[in-house]
Design an enzyme around this catalytic site. Structure first.
Site, mmCIF file in Angstrom:
data_model
loop_
_atom_site.group_PDB
_atom_site.id
_atom_site.type_symbol
_atom_site.label_atom_id
_atom_site.label_comp_id
_atom_site.label_asym_id
_atom_site.label_seq_id
_atom_site.Cartn_x
_atom_site.Cartn_y
_atom_site.Cartn_z
ATOM 1 N N ASN A 1 -10.361 -0.257 -0.047
ATOM 2 C CA ASN A 1 -8.900 -0.151 -0.055
ATOM 3 C C ASN A 1 -8.363 -0.724 -1.375
ATOM 4 O OD1 ASN A 1 -6.155 -0.534 0.337
ATOM 5 N ND2 ASN A 1 -6.344 -1.356 2.410
ATOM 6 N N CYS B 1 0.814 -1.218 0.000
ATOM 7 C CA CYS B 1 0.000 0.000 0.000
ATOM 8 C C CYS B 1 0.851 1.274 0.000
ATOM 9 C CB CYS B 1 -0.961 -0.016 1.186
ATOM 10 S SG CYS B 1 -2.064 -1.428 1.106
ATOM 11 N N HIS C 1 -3.504 7.029 2.763
ATOM 12 C CA HIS C 1 -3.880 5.748 2.148
ATOM 13 C C HIS C 1 -5.250 5.360 2.714
ATOM 14 C CE1 HIS C 1 -4.116 1.646 1.054
ATOM 15 N NE2 HIS C 1 -3.786 1.174 2.238
HETATM 16 O O1 UT7 Z 1 -3.922 -1.386 3.634
HETATM 17 C C1 UT7 Z 1 -2.794 -1.955 4.181
HETATM 18 C C2 UT7 Z 1 -2.720 -1.986 5.640
HETATM 19 N N1 UT7 Z 1 -3.921 -2.503 6.240
HETATM 20 C C3 UT7 Z 1 -4.545 -1.839 7.188
HETATM 21 O O2 UT7 Z 1 -4.147 -0.739 7.508
HETATM 22 C C4 UT7 Z 1 -5.703 -2.507 7.866
HETATM 23 C C5 UT7 Z 1 -5.698 -2.212 9.329
HETATM 24 N N2 UT7 Z 1 -6.708 -2.917 10.080
HETATM 25 C C6 UT7 Z 1 -8.043 -2.657 9.988
HETATM 26 O O3 UT7 Z 1 -8.472 -1.880 9.174
HETATM 27 C C7 UT7 Z 1 -8.957 -3.349 10.969
HETATM 28 O O4 UT7 Z 1 -8.183 -4.019 11.924
HETATM 29 C C8 UT7 Z 1 -9.960 -4.351 10.319
HETATM 30 C C9 UT7 Z 1 -11.016 -3.601 9.524
HETATM 31 C C10 UT7 Z 1 -9.235 -5.346 9.467
HETATM 32 C C11 UT7 Z 1 -10.697 -5.112 11.425
HETATM 33 O O5 UT7 Z 1 -11.350 -4.198 12.297
HETATM 34 P P1 UT7 Z 1 -11.155 -4.300 13.875
HETATM 35 O O6 UT7 Z 1 -11.980 -3.254 14.467
HETATM 36 O O7 UT7 Z 1 -9.680 -4.273 14.165
HETATM 37 O O8 UT7 Z 1 -11.785 -5.694 14.180
HETATM 38 P P2 UT7 Z 1 -11.146 -6.943 14.961
HETATM 39 O O9 UT7 Z 1 -10.221 -7.683 14.076
HETATM 40 O O10 UT7 Z 1 -10.650 -6.478 16.299
HETATM 41 O O11 UT7 Z 1 -12.422 -7.805 15.212
HETATM 42 C C12 UT7 Z 1 -13.475 -7.397 16.107
HETATM 43 C C13 UT7 Z 1 -14.595 -8.407 16.013
HETATM 44 C C14 UT7 Z 1 -14.099 -9.841 16.145
HETATM 45 O O12 UT7 Z 1 -15.101 -10.577 16.792
HETATM 46 P P3 UT7 Z 1 -14.960 -10.920 18.367
HETATM 47 O O13 UT7 Z 1 -13.687 -11.695 18.494
HETATM 48 O O14 UT7 Z 1 -14.911 -9.595 19.055
HETATM 49 O O15 UT7 Z 1 -16.200 -11.694 18.650
HETATM 50 C C15 UT7 Z 1 -14.025 -10.297 14.712
HETATM 51 O O16 UT7 Z 1 -14.157 -11.689 14.566
HETATM 52 O O17 UT7 Z 1 -15.228 -8.312 14.737
HETATM 53 C C16 UT7 Z 1 -15.196 -9.569 14.096
HETATM 54 N N3 UT7 Z 1 -15.084 -9.367 12.664
HETATM 55 C C17 UT7 Z 1 -16.138 -9.154 11.866
HETATM 56 N N4 UT7 Z 1 -17.459 -9.112 12.122
HETATM 57 C C18 UT7 Z 1 -18.292 -8.878 11.099
HETATM 58 C C19 UT7 Z 1 -13.954 -9.294 11.910
HETATM 59 N N5 UT7 Z 1 -14.271 -9.049 10.627
HETATM 60 C C20 UT7 Z 1 -15.626 -8.976 10.586
HETATM 61 C C21 UT7 Z 1 -16.553 -8.740 9.545
HETATM 62 N N6 UT7 Z 1 -17.853 -8.695 9.837
HETATM 63 N N7 UT7 Z 1 -16.143 -8.539 8.272
#
Ligand code: UT7
Length: 335
Positions: A287, A117, A257
């Site tokens: 993204n 990215c 980004h």
């Molecule tokens: O572009 C290159 C670099 N990449 C980035 O900069 C990405 C950086 N990271 C992010 O944007 C975020 O971490 C994500 C969007 C990938 C994830 O968001 P988050 O707020 O960090 O979610 P999380 O991974 O902490 O997950 C929270 C909860 C989990 O459930 P539990 O364990 O709390 O029950 C996940 O399993 O949300 C769940 N979850 C989802 N639920 C519904 C994860 N993905 C999804 C989904 N839909 N798509």
């Protein structure tokens, strides 16, 4: 080659987004997710998906061709084409060469830059360096991604975030001290496994087993990356402001980004910028990795982002974070 140090500016921009729109509601039918979760946690409402058979060089070609047509640029006058991508048509040949051939840039060198990215900021730094040194006069930087082809459409952690798209920018000489001022680039290969495609390279060549275990898709530990992205993206801009003797309030527009709206908002906040100064189109495209920043630049250059129309004299800060790990920023005095 001239021994005079020149300036380099972005003199033309264009972008191409495939017409097929995939709204969040479509993803609700594919993985266990909801429109509410995606909008709330990422800011994304829809993304574009390339047509069947359409790949990264096709999107990149369309963006490059639009730039040449819109600005009436002779492809024979281009010295170098750099393609920033982490979803190339092939491991080799370079996607830049495929674009070079299709646009008829018969006098141009061509190669790809892979910094995930951060790819556009990295490629732009090379283009600016080439032009500032007097080595080259016209460098075309194409950022193009067909992320939908490297997505695991059963993995809700990744497939809801990424989209397809491409943009091209032309870099040409200007007066010293104007245009592209400078860059801040950093990397940390110690975090390589946080965002990777495990198979298909020389470490884990393609085999029946790698296909069965779905290792040819992008994998991301998003939570771990989130905090580092906020810190890295804001530190890069702060470093450049100090180096070039500007204050945070001098920034006319920040082009982060487009990885996650919450990351973009946090970076804007750390830099004490009003939300109106932070360019965002993530809700429409998701993204598109290396392509997000130049798509934003093109949309602002063409007055397609509400409240943000680029004009001469604007101080534009670019900042990105991605796989590698890589991160970096760029500062431009827009002409
Ligand atoms: O572009 C290159 C670099 N990449 C980035 O900069 C990405 C950086 N990271 C992010 O944007 C975020 O971490 C994500 C969007 C990938 C994830 O968001 P988050 O707020 O960090 O979610 P999380 O991974 O902490 O997950 C929270 C909860 C989990 O459930 P539990 O364990 O709390 O029950 C996940 O399993 O949300 C769940 N979850 C989802 N639920 C519904 C994860 N993905 C999804 C989904 N839909 N798509």
């Amino acid at each position: 080659m001239s021994d005079r140090v020149l300036g380099a500016k972005i003199s033309a921009t264009a972008s191409y987004l495939p017409p097929r729109i995939m709204p969040n509601s479509e993803l609700e039918k594919m993985v266990e997710t909801t429109d509410d979760w995606i909008v709330d946690r990422t800011g994304i409402k829809e993304r574009r998906i390339a047509a069947p058979g359409e790949c990264t060089s096709d999107l990149g070609y369309k963006a490059a061709k639009k730039l040449l047509d819109d600005y009436r640029i002779d492809p024979k006058s281009i010295d170098l084409i750099i393609c920033a991508t982490f979803s190339p048509d092939f491991l080799f040949p370079a996607t830049a060469c495929l674009i070079q051939h299709r646009i008829g840039a018969v006098n141009a060198g061509a190669y790809d830059v892979e910094a995930a990215c951060t790819g556009y900021v990295s490629a732009l730094s090379i283009a600016a360096g080439m032009v500032k040194s007097g080595e080259m006069k016209r460098v075309l930087v194409v950022a193009s991604e067909t992320n939908s082809r490297i997505m695991d459409w059963t993995d809700r952690n990744t497939c809801v975030i990424f989209g397809d798209g491409a943009a091209a920018t032309l870099v040409e000489p200007t007066e010293p001290g104007k245009g592209i001022l400078g860059f801040f680039l950093r990397s940390d290969g110690g975090g390589a496994e946080l965002l990777e495609m495990p198979a298909g390279g020389t470490r884990m060549p393609a085999s029946q087993e790698t296909v069965m275990t779905r290792q040819h898709y992008l994998r991301m530990k998003g939570k771990e990356i989130f905090k580092m992205a906020v810190a890295g993206m804001s530190d890069g801009v702060t470093n450049l402001l100090q180096r070039f003797n500007y204050r945070r309030e001098d920034i006319s527009v920040l082009v982060p980004h487009q990885a996650n709206k919450r990351i973009m908002d946090a970076v804007g906040k750390r830099l004490h910028l009003s939300p109106q100064k932070v360019c965002s189109n993530i809700e429409r495209y998701g993204n598109t990795s290396a392509a997000t920043i130049p798509i934003c630049l093109d949309e602002m250059n063409r007055g397609r982002v509400e409240g943000l129309m680029l004009k001469s004299g604007d101080l534009v800060a670019l900042t990105a974070f991605g796989g590698g790990l890589t991160w970096g920023a760029g500062l431009i005095l827009w002409e």
